[in-house]
Design a protein around this motif. Sequence first.
Motif, PDB file in Angstrom:
ATOM      1  N   GLY A 207      19.061   6.347   5.939  1.00 45.19           N
ATOM      2  CA  GLY A 207      17.679   6.751   5.718  1.00 45.19           C
ATOM      3  C   GLY A 207      16.755   5.527   5.709  1.00 45.19           C
ATOM      4  N   VAL A 208      15.455   5.780   5.692  1.00 40.39           N
ATOM      5  CA  VAL A 208      14.447   4.705   5.699  1.00 40.39           C
ATOM      6  C   VAL A 208      13.434   4.980   4.605  1.00 40.39           C
ATOM      7  N   LEU A 209      13.181   3.928   3.778  1.00 43.71           N
ATOM      8  CA  LEU A 209      12.131   4.020   2.763  1.00 43.71           C
ATOM      9  C   LEU A 209      10.806   3.616   3.386  1.00 43.71           C
ATOM     10  N   PRO A 210       9.783   4.437   3.282  1.00 49.71           N
ATOM     11  CA  PRO A 210       8.480   4.067   3.867  1.00 49.71           C
ATOM     12  C   PRO A 210       7.866   2.896   3.088  1.00 49.71           C
ATOM     13  N   PRO A 211       7.011   2.054   3.748  1.00 53.53           N
ATOM     14  CA  PRO A 211       6.380   0.922   3.052  1.00 53.53           C
ATOM     15  C   PRO A 211       5.423   1.412   1.987  1.00 53.53           C
ATOM     16  N   ALA A 212       5.352   0.620   0.892  1.00 48.29           N
ATOM     17  CA  ALA A 212       4.422   0.948  -0.198  1.00 48.29           C
ATOM     18  C   ALA A 212       3.004   0.556   0.197  1.00 48.29           C
ATOM     19  N   GLN A 213       2.062   1.300  -0.279  1.00 47.39           N
ATOM     20  CA  GLN A 213       0.664   1.015  -0.005  1.00 47.39           C
ATOM     21  C   GLN A 213       0.085   0.123  -1.107  1.00 47.39           C
ATOM     22  N   MET A 214      -0.582  -0.972  -0.691  1.00 47.72           N
ATOM     23  CA  MET A 214      -1.211  -1.867  -1.659  1.00 47.72           C
ATOM     24  C   MET A 214      -2.632  -1.386  -1.949  1.00 47.72           C
ATOM     25  N   SER A 215      -3.017  -1.457  -3.204  1.00 53.30           N
ATOM     26  CA  SER A 215      -4.364  -1.035  -3.581  1.00 53.30           C
ATOM     27  C   SER A 215      -5.401  -1.946  -2.927  1.00 53.30           C
ATOM     28  N   PRO A 216      -6.432  -1.387  -2.310  1.00 48.18           N
ATOM     29  CA  PRO A 216      -7.475  -2.231  -1.700  1.00 48.18           C
ATOM     30  C   PRO A 216      -8.261  -3.032  -2.732  1.00 48.18           C
ATOM     31  N   ASP A 217      -8.134  -2.676  -3.994  1.00 48.19           N
ATOM     32  CA  ASP A 217      -8.843  -3.423  -5.039  1.00 48.19           C
ATOM     33  C   ASP A 217      -8.359  -4.862  -5.135  1.00 48.19           C
ATOM     34  N   VAL A 218      -7.096  -5.098  -4.768  1.00 49.05           N
ATOM     35  CA  VAL A 218      -6.558  -6.464  -4.834  1.00 49.05           C
ATOM     36  C   VAL A 218      -7.294  -7.361  -3.846  1.00 49.05           C
ATOM     37  N   VAL A 219      -7.413  -6.899  -2.601  1.00 48.24           N
ATOM     38  CA  VAL A 219      -8.108  -7.691  -1.587  1.00 48.24           C
ATOM     39  C   VAL A 219      -9.576  -7.845  -1.946  1.00 48.24           C
ATOM     40  N   LYS A 220     -10.167  -6.775  -2.440  1.00 46.93           N
ATOM     41  CA  LYS A 220     -11.579  -6.815  -2.803  1.00 46.93           C
ATOM     42  C   LYS A 220     -11.816  -7.818  -3.929  1.00 46.93           C
ATOM     43  N   LEU A 221     -10.918  -7.837  -4.915  1.00 48.55           N
ATOM     44  CA  LEU A 221     -11.058  -8.797  -6.014  1.00 48.55           C
ATOM     45  C   LEU A 221     -10.992 -10.224  -5.499  1.00 48.55           C
TER      46      LEU A 221
ATOM     47  N   ARG B 134       0.526 -13.020  -5.089  1.00 49.16           N
ATOM     48  CA  ARG B 134       0.924 -11.636  -5.383  1.00 49.16           C
ATOM     49  C   ARG B 134       0.863 -10.780  -4.123  1.00 49.16           C
ATOM     50  N   ARG B 135      -0.164 -10.977  -3.319  1.00 50.81           N
ATOM     51  CA  ARG B 135      -0.284 -10.219  -2.068  1.00 50.81           C
ATOM     52  C   ARG B 135       0.865 -10.561  -1.125  1.00 50.81           C
ATOM     53  N   VAL B 136       1.215 -11.840  -1.059  1.00 51.66           N
ATOM     54  CA  VAL B 136       2.317 -12.257  -0.182  1.00 51.66           C
ATOM     55  C   VAL B 136       3.629 -11.623  -0.636  1.00 51.66           C
ATOM     56  N   LEU B 137       3.867 -11.621  -1.955  1.00 49.64           N
ATOM     57  CA  LEU B 137       5.108 -11.033  -2.462  1.00 49.64           C
ATOM     58  C   LEU B 137       5.149  -9.530  -2.212  1.00 49.64           C
ATOM     59  N   THR B 138       4.010  -8.878  -2.384  1.00 50.00           N
ATOM     60  CA  THR B 138       3.956  -7.434  -2.129  1.00 50.00           C
ATOM     61  C   THR B 138       4.276  -7.128  -0.676  1.00 50.00           C
ATOM     62  N   VAL B 139       3.667  -7.903   0.216  1.00 48.08           N
ATOM     63  CA  VAL B 139       3.928  -7.703   1.645  1.00 48.08           C
ATOM     64  C   VAL B 139       5.384  -8.003   1.964  1.00 48.08           C
ATOM     65  N   LYS B 140       5.913  -9.051   1.348  1.00 46.52           N
ATOM     66  CA  LYS B 140       7.281  -9.476   1.651  1.00 46.52           C
ATOM     67  C   LYS B 140       8.302  -8.433   1.241  1.00 46.52           C
ATOM     68  N   TYR B 141       8.108  -7.803   0.072  1.00 49.91           N
ATOM     69  CA  TYR B 141       9.138  -6.911  -0.460  1.00 49.91           C
ATOM     70  C   TYR B 141       8.829  -5.426  -0.260  1.00 49.91           C
TER      71      TYR B 141
END
Length: 589
Positions: A338-352, A290-297
């Motif tokens: 235009g440019v869409l800024p990157p989405a921020q991932m919740s730190p709870d995912v990494v912490k989990l 899930r983290r990889v997909l979030t980073v990828k997209y």
Amino acid sequence: MDLKEIVQTPIWGLFERGRNYQRMVNMLSDTDRNYRFYNGNQWDGAKLGDVEPVQKNFIKPIVKYKVSVIHDNLYAIVYSSQNFESRTFHKEAERYCKLLNGYAAKVWEQGKMDHKGRRVTKDAAINDEGVMYVWFDREKMLPVNEIVDKVDIFYGNENDDDIQNQPYILIQQRMHETTAKEWARDLGISEEKIEFIIGDNDTFEQAGDAAKLEVDNAVTVVHKFYKQDGTVHHSIATRWVTLVEDEDTGLSLYPFAHLVWEEKKGSARGEGEVRYLIPNQIEVNRTEIRRVLTVKYQAFPQKVADRSKISNPQDLNKVGGVIMTNGQTVDDVHKIVGVLPPAQMSPDVVKLQEDLINVTRDLAGAGDTATGQFDPESASGRAILAVMQASQQPMTEQKESYKNFVEDLARIWLEYLIVNSEDGVLMEEEVTDENGEEYTVMTNVPQSVLIKLQASVKIDITPKGVYDRFAQEQTLENLLLQGMFSVERLPEFKKYVKALPDDSVAPKPILEEIVKDAEEEQRKIAEMEAQAQMLMQRAQSFLYEDPDGQADQMAEAEMQLEAEEAELSEQEDELDEETEDAEEEIEEE
């Protein structure tokens, strides 16, 4: 041979019963799953599309750490005689036990038992149990130790983990068809029967994915062991041909050493380390995907453009490329690109994910503290060792199990040696000549002596870990700097060594050898001083005597020398007679 005469062998019927039990409890699929997750093949069968099967394998480090804890010690087999009836045999027993200890050390070294023992321990950690099968090579007079996979051994009672209580034990092995036929000929099987030793592709239930593929078809050979009238009997068969009908091995013990990682109530197989780590491992891997997909997209900026207003949209992704409009002004470029800024991932995912890994390792007893994540420069060897030993307390059960496993092996080796030594067995013995030089000779140990020894087995354990050695070296260095090795402080040093517990961090056996050497050196010095003083007195007495007195002293010295030589010769004759009497007594018994 008439086909009607060919029937399935009785051993094969027991073998099929054992396989049906393994299928019923999913032992085969469970075995493959445990090894896949340990080896890192953790996405087997999953449909991931274009997503790479990333993972964080924490199972392998846990298993490797726990196996290394068990094998951070050196295990030495020590035989001792339990025959206390014959006092004359006592000294001989000590000598023969020393020869047996050397023989066991030779078997251990030549059989690469450190490596095989580690493999058996790893099998137990991954897949509940490790098994070693022992047979005897009569030409070399040495036991041979072979590792058996969990799915290749079948117990008559799957609910009893004491292997010596089993009504029977079966093991299967895959053998090349040509090899099996040659073996059958050596055993005296007729050519008519040998034709029915047929290769097959029955590999679906072999342990491990690689074992399911064979270059040439092999044949399954089944060995059966069972106890009858106090001894173990042995039979061998393929599906259609019996190779060995019934053979009395002469052993009282089944030739199997069995290591269970942890006891499981009502099971002969025990419980391993990997099975209940798998759910946490799966969730960690899913989170990683899930983290990889979030980073990828979503973790990188994305361009948004109005293609109708751009004449060369293919250049949008070129570094330094020029974007040309279709006649529109570029005063406000953001209305075109235009440019869409990157989405921020919740730190709870990494912490989990990190919590899952760390908590799983800690609960498994393989966290950072347990695995020795220390700065050696900021703590002493003893302090680090104390913390590590405290964290390894949960591994005491597995250490005891491996110690019992080695003891079982030593008993089996001794039984094989006794049964197969009708003409005695040659063992290496260290002897010392008149000049004090040591050399090795081959000594024949009779079968009667091995029986009379009534030998028991003890396992000596010596720590060999990095911090164990560091602490031992520190102890020796401190004793040297304190002058404890000097002859003057020998009484004080002896008290210190005697007070050390057997399982002390300090190398007690080495210190005891130092004490013996110091005492021997002290004794020799005292003898030399006494002899020198006596010679000095004699010399002075001789010089003060008149010629007649000097002649009398010389004659007396010659007579004393002759008397000593005669006494020495008489002692040698008596020793030879005692040795002959002892050998005759052993042969009669």
